[in-house]
Motif scaffolding. Structure first.
Motif, PDB file in Angstrom:
ATOM      1  N   UNK A  75       8.314   7.064  -0.564  1.00  0.00           N
ATOM      2  CA  UNK A  75       7.384   7.912  -1.304  1.00  0.00           C
ATOM      3  C   UNK A  75       7.508   7.632  -2.790  1.00  0.00           C
ATOM      4  N   UNK A  76       6.548   8.139  -3.560  1.00  0.00           N
ATOM      5  CA  UNK A  76       6.643   7.950  -5.004  1.00  0.00           C
ATOM      6  C   UNK A  76       7.853   8.672  -5.574  1.00  0.00           C
ATOM      7  N   UNK A  77       8.224   9.836  -4.973  1.00  0.00           N
ATOM      8  CA  UNK A  77       9.425  10.545  -5.427  1.00  0.00           C
ATOM      9  C   UNK A  77      10.683   9.718  -5.176  1.00  0.00           C
ATOM     10  N   UNK A  78      10.746   9.065  -4.015  1.00  0.00           N
ATOM     11  CA  UNK A  78      11.892   8.199  -3.711  1.00  0.00           C
ATOM     12  C   UNK A  78      11.988   7.053  -4.715  1.00  0.00           C
ATOM     13  N   UNK A  79      10.853   6.441  -5.006  1.00  0.00           N
ATOM     14  CA  UNK A  79      10.857   5.303  -5.933  1.00  0.00           C
ATOM     15  C   UNK A  79      11.250   5.741  -7.340  1.00  0.00           C
ATOM     16  N   UNK A  80      10.798   6.918  -7.743  1.00  0.00           N
ATOM     17  CA  UNK A  80      11.177   7.411  -9.066  1.00  0.00           C
ATOM     18  C   UNK A  80      12.679   7.644  -9.133  1.00  0.00           C
ATOM     19  N   UNK A 104      10.152  -7.326   3.362  1.00  0.00           N
ATOM     20  CA  UNK A 104       8.914  -8.009   3.730  1.00  0.00           C
ATOM     21  C   UNK A 104       7.701  -7.096   3.646  1.00  0.00           C
ATOM     22  N   UNK A 105       7.878  -5.819   4.000  1.00  0.00           N
ATOM     23  CA  UNK A 105       6.762  -4.876   4.058  1.00  0.00           C
ATOM     24  C   UNK A 105       7.194  -3.549   3.463  1.00  0.00           C
ATOM     25  N   UNK A 106       6.493  -3.098   2.430  1.00  0.00           N
ATOM     26  CA  UNK A 106       6.745  -1.803   1.807  1.00  0.00           C
ATOM     27  C   UNK A 106       5.546  -0.911   2.065  1.00  0.00           C
ATOM     28  N   UNK A 107       5.809   0.291   2.550  1.00  0.00           N
ATOM     29  CA  UNK A 107       4.759   1.252   2.859  1.00  0.00           C
ATOM     30  C   UNK A 107       4.933   2.460   1.957  1.00  0.00           C
ATOM     31  N   UNK A 108       4.002   2.643   1.036  1.00  0.00           N
ATOM     32  CA  UNK A 108       4.054   3.788   0.138  1.00  0.00           C
ATOM     33  C   UNK A 108       3.125   4.867   0.683  1.00  0.00           C
ATOM     34  N   UNK A 109       3.723   5.977   1.118  1.00  0.00           N
ATOM     35  CA  UNK A 109       2.925   7.064   1.680  1.00  0.00           C
ATOM     36  C   UNK A 109       2.428   7.968   0.557  1.00  0.00           C
ATOM     37  N   UNK A 110       1.157   8.355   0.660  1.00  0.00           N
ATOM     38  CA  UNK A 110       0.529   9.156  -0.388  1.00  0.00           C
ATOM     39  C   UNK A 110      -0.153  10.401   0.167  1.00  0.00           C
ATOM     40  N   UNK A 154      -0.408   2.881   1.285  1.00  0.00           N
ATOM     41  CA  UNK A 154      -0.640   1.559   0.710  1.00  0.00           C
ATOM     42  C   UNK A 154       0.491   0.652   1.190  1.00  0.00           C
ATOM     43  N   UNK A 155       0.112  -0.468   1.790  1.00  0.00           N
ATOM     44  CA  UNK A 155       1.085  -1.432   2.301  1.00  0.00           C
ATOM     45  C   UNK A 155       1.142  -2.637   1.377  1.00  0.00           C
ATOM     46  N   UNK A 156       2.370  -3.046   1.052  1.00  0.00           N
ATOM     47  CA  UNK A 156       2.587  -4.164   0.142  1.00  0.00           C
ATOM     48  C   UNK A 156       3.409  -5.244   0.833  1.00  0.00           C
ATOM     49  N   UNK A 157       3.083  -6.485   0.530  1.00  0.00           N
ATOM     50  CA  UNK A 157       3.899  -7.617   0.950  1.00  0.00           C
ATOM     51  C   UNK A 157       3.806  -8.671  -0.141  1.00  0.00           C
ATOM     52  N   UNK A 172      -2.785  -3.652   0.942  1.00  0.00           N
ATOM     53  CA  UNK A 172      -3.949  -3.063   1.595  1.00  0.00           C
ATOM     54  C   UNK A 172      -3.756  -1.557   1.629  1.00  0.00           C
ATOM     55  N   UNK A 173      -4.854  -0.832   1.715  1.00  0.00           N
ATOM     56  CA  UNK A 173      -4.808   0.619   1.829  1.00  0.00           C
ATOM     57  C   UNK A 173      -5.283   1.026   3.222  1.00  0.00           C
ATOM     58  N   UNK A 174      -4.591   1.976   3.794  1.00  0.00           N
ATOM     59  CA  UNK A 174      -4.970   2.523   5.100  1.00  0.00           C
ATOM     60  C   UNK A 174      -5.190   4.013   4.915  1.00  0.00           C
ATOM     61  N   UNK A 175      -6.381   4.525   5.177  1.00  0.00           N
ATOM     62  CA  UNK A 175      -6.661   5.937   4.914  1.00  0.00           C
ATOM     63  C   UNK A 175      -5.917   6.858   5.870  1.00  0.00           C
ATOM     64  N   UNK A 176      -5.682   8.070   5.401  1.00  0.00           N
ATOM     65  CA  UNK A 176      -5.109   9.097   6.263  1.00  0.00           C
ATOM     66  C   UNK A 176      -6.187   9.618   7.206  1.00  0.00           C
ATOM     67  N   UNK A 177      -5.777  10.078   8.375  1.00  0.00           N
ATOM     68  CA  UNK A 177      -6.692  10.727   9.298  1.00  0.00           C
ATOM     69  C   UNK A 177      -6.916  12.169   8.842  1.00  0.00           C
ATOM     70  N   UNK A 178      -8.141  12.651   8.962  1.00  0.00           N
ATOM     71  CA  UNK A 178      -8.437  14.023   8.582  1.00  0.00           C
ATOM     72  C   UNK A 178      -7.760  14.993   9.543  1.00  0.00           C
ATOM     73  N   UNK A 179      -7.192  16.066   8.993  1.00  0.00           N
ATOM     74  CA  UNK A 179      -6.516  17.055   9.824  1.00  0.00           C
ATOM     75  C   UNK A 179      -6.426  18.379   9.084  1.00  0.00           C
ATOM     76  N   UNK A 180      -6.445  19.473   9.844  1.00  0.00           N
ATOM     77  CA  UNK A 180      -6.162  20.787   9.285  1.00  0.00           C
ATOM     78  C   UNK A 180      -4.643  20.933   9.233  1.00  0.00           C
TER      79      UNK A 180
END
Length: 299
Positions: A185-190, A205-211, A217-220, A225-233
């Motif tokens: 997460x961004x908090x972890x990286x900070x 090899x693969x970093x996944x930043x959850x937002x 957002x996946x980095x290599x 690339x960005x992968x959208x979140x699924x809509x949910x209540x």
């Protein structure tokens, strides 16, 4: 088998008694435990390694693992108590108070570590189990012995739980240097003063930043690339990240990419279905109370 190595505990979740008084309900949990449960429910071969008590709560944990098709034959049992985590929720976000002194999970030693066979294809580490000795040092030793197995780490850093920051930082940095996949997460990286680019430069090899609601957002080394979140209540976020981790690993298994060389040689688009499965599974978890990952049939 995807072997999840780390804490299992009892989450004491806030509830309201029939009399109207505040109360707590004991529920099997722990970040790494939740990931193992979710992998099993998603139909992938799941294993769990961590110290499990023979007390009442340890029996609850063992029964939950069995019910979700998780192999915990490598997990040592002892008569030490089970770790308890009292949970409070603020706007759906969980905060924890841990009771972990001399517990079955925390006292896991290097002597308790099993010899890993060929059936163990991947190792997952993370959570509070990487903080407190001796278990934290035991997991670090197992990570160092991973050989050519795929290694994924989710630091899931909880600063309030850390008592020896220099030692924790050194341990975590060594494990991250061995990791093939890091979810962060961004908090972890900070807290770590790092970035996805720095982690990749360090060998990941693969970093996944959850937002959160903004997706992942996946980095290599090849880009991002960005992968959208699924809509949910959203009911609460307990276990959401753990379920994402499970969905990713289960997705790699489904795609035939659950190997160190496969992940390191894959293009990000090849990994998108696994990342999307993680996001889809996590959306189900946040839509209901507590860490209750979906079964494969629910997706």
């Amino acid at each position: 088998m995807i072997l999840c190595c780390g804490e299992s505990l009892i989450d004491m979740l806030p509830r309201t008694a029939s009399t109207g008084e505040p109360s707590f309900a004991p529920v099997a949990g722990g970040a790494v435990f939740n990931t193992a449960i979710a992998i099993g429910r998603l139909g992938a071969p799941s294993g769990y390694l961590g110290g499990i008590s023979t007390d009442l709560f340890g029996t609850v944990l063992a029964e939950a693992l069995t019910a979700s098709r998780v192999d915990f034959s490598l997990a040592p049992r002892s008569d030490r108590p089970t770790t308890l985590a009292f949970v409070t929720l603020t706007d759906g976000h969980a905060q924890y108070a841990f009771y972990d002194e001399s517990t079955a999970g925390r006292m896991l030693s290097e002597d308790d570590l099993p010899a890993l066979g060929a059936e163990t294809e991947a190792l997952f580490f993370g959570g509070i189990s990487l903080v407190s000795e001796p278990a934290a040092d035991s997991y670090a030793a197992l990570c160092a012995q991973a050989g050519e197995r795929l290694v994924m780490i989710d630091p899931n850093i909880r600063p309030g739980f850390i008592t020896d920051e220099p030692r924790y930082r050194a341990r975590l940095e060594a494990m991250l240097a061995r990791a093939d996949i890091v979810k962060i997460s961004d908090e972890d990286m900070a807290w770590l003063s790092t970035t996805p680019a720095a982690l990749i430069e360090g060998g990941v090899a693969l970093v996944l930043e959850t937002r959160g609601a903004e997706g992942v957002v996946a980095y290599s080394a090849g880009g991002e690339i960005s992968v959208p979140a699924e809509r949910a209540e959203v009911v609460d976020t307990v276990g959401a990240g753990d379920t994402f981790n499970a969905g990713l690993l289960a997705g790699l298994w489904r795609s035939g990419l659950l190997a160190r060389g496969s992940v390191r040689g894959a293009a990000l688009e090849d990994l998108r279905p696994a990342i999307a499965l993680g996001a889809k599974a996590a959306a189900v978890t946040v839509s209901r109370a507590g860490a209750n990952p979906p079964w494969e049939t629910e997706l």
